[in-house]
Design an enzyme around this catalytic site. Structure first.
Site, short mmCIF file in Angstrom:
data_model
loop_
_atom_site.label_atom_id
_atom_site.label_comp_id
_atom_site.label_asym_id
_atom_site.label_seq_id
_atom_site.Cartn_x
_atom_site.Cartn_y
_atom_site.Cartn_z
N GLU A 174 5.80 2.08 -6.08
CA GLU A 174 4.47 1.47 -6.00
C GLU A 174 3.37 2.52 -6.17
O GLU A 174 3.57 3.69 -5.89
CB GLU A 174 4.28 0.73 -4.68
CG GLU A 174 4.86 1.40 -3.44
CD GLU A 174 4.28 2.73 -3.08
OE1 GLU A 174 3.06 2.90 -3.26
OE2 GLU A 174 5.02 3.62 -2.63
N GLU A 317 5.80 5.91 -5.02
CA GLU A 317 6.17 5.88 -6.45
C GLU A 317 7.65 5.58 -6.68
O GLU A 317 8.09 5.51 -7.83
CB GLU A 317 5.85 7.22 -7.15
CG GLU A 317 4.43 7.68 -7.07
CD GLU A 317 4.23 9.03 -7.74
OE1 GLU A 317 5.18 9.57 -8.36
OE2 GLU A 317 3.12 9.58 -7.64
#
Length: 351
Positions: A174, A317
């Site tokens: 994310e 991430e």
């Protein structure tokens, strides 16, 4: 009554494969339990893959990005423009997850669900705009019903694509300035926990910044207190586009029979939401690491999760999950390639 896709049953695990893998572990040339969590991970993957000797050769990584309206409350150390700038960095190859994906030879899918600042079309970025970020949850629900459902579907689509490509493991990542605030608020609602216990520095807030963040989360929880009766409502009212996409991805992994390796705090909150929506699917989730955000340990405890590594990570991430992939691969190789006592002519301990 309307039947939604996320209410469909989860895939059962293969208990016969689990039994065979457990028996094999007991025959390998080592003291029983000597490889610790790696032994259990190999057995769990055997049950997920339906084979005595599991393998992790094909990994799919999807990173979902979206902005958050709550940032206008001053909860982030970074400006909101960073979300879009990091999208460019992901596909430009300069982000941590980009480096890790290259190292793993894993395809990296980047999905933009809605940034506050308009973005040009970027080669390598899949655009699925749901709006210019979410609404400010201290004033109104973060997402409309339609936005939340579309974000859930985006996660499902990525998993189905990964499965069709032959992926044996799915990693969701994310990116979204302000998303630790949204995830912390969701975790407070799902676990009935205090914002003081669940809130950390995120991208690097000082003590005053954390205190402000706690107060903002508290306002949001009070604003929606009468409307947090189930996990889907918690997600819609307090979450984010990328958090909802991750939730949808984990639900899809449970239904499609794809093992998921969960990353850090935000991903773990998404996983918690998915498990609350579909409790029987918990066994399809593996957990990569225990991160530096104070709420992460509480969420992992609620999920009865045993993370593979603890390195003080808080990047997101999908980076922590990608870092843990070699451990999963080595766990499979140890399980599959070590000799048994009989094969190596090594004396086992008496039964």
């Amino acid at each position: 009554m309307t039947q939604y896709w996320w209410q469909a049953p989860c895939q059962p695990l293969d208990e016969r494969a689990r039994q065979l893998a457990t028996a094999r572990q007991a025959q390998l040339t080592k003291p029983r339990g000597a490889l610790g969590l790696l032994e259990q991970v190999a057995i769990d993957l055997a049950a997920m893959q339906g084979r005595e000797r599991p393998v992790i050769e094909h990994v799919a990584i999807s990173v979902f990005a979206g902005d958050h309206g709550v940032v206008e409350e001053g909860v982030s150390a970074y400006p909101q423009a960073v979300t879009g700038e990091m999208l460019r960095n992901f596909v430009g190859g300069g982000a941590a997850i980009s480096v890790l994906a290259r190292s793993l030879k894993a395809p990296l899918e980047v999905i933009n669900l809605g940034t506050a600042e308009p973005m040009e079309a970027l080669p390598g970025v899949i655009d699925r705009p749901l709006g210019p970020g979410t609404a400010n949850f201290t004033r109104e629900p973060a997402m409309t019903v339609a936005q939340c459902e579309a974000a859930l579907q985006a996660g499902r689509d990525s998993v189905q694509k990964a499965k069709a490509s032959g992926a044996q493991l799915f990693i969701g990542g994310e990116m979204g300035i302000g998303n630790t605030t949204a995830a912390s608020a969701m975790a407070c609602a799902l676990l009935e926990a205090s914002p003081l216990a669940m809130t950390g520095p995120g991208t690097g807030l000082d003590a005053d910044g954390i205190a402000l963040k706690v107060a903002v989360i508290q306002r949001g929880l009070l604003r929606h207190a009468e409307s947090l009766s189930n996990p889907l409502k918690v997600l819609r009212r307090l979450g984010g586009f990328e958090i909802a996409a991750l939730t949808g991805a984990y639900l899809a992994c449970m239904q499609e029979g794809v093992p998921a390796l969960v990353d850090g705090f935000i991903s773990s909150v998404s996983a918690l939401c998915a498990v609350r929506m579909s409790p029987t699917g918990r066994e399809w989730l593996l957990f990569a690491h225990s991160g530096a955000e104070p709420g992460h340990a509480l969420v992992l405890e609620a999920l009865n999760a045993q993370p593979l590594i603890e390195l003080g990570l808080r990047l997101g991430e999908g980076s922590g999950a990608a870092l843990a992939v070699p451990l999963l691969q080595l766990a499979c190789r140890l399980h599959g390639e070590m000799a048994t006592f009989a094969e190596a002519s090594v004396s086992d301990r008496p039964a």
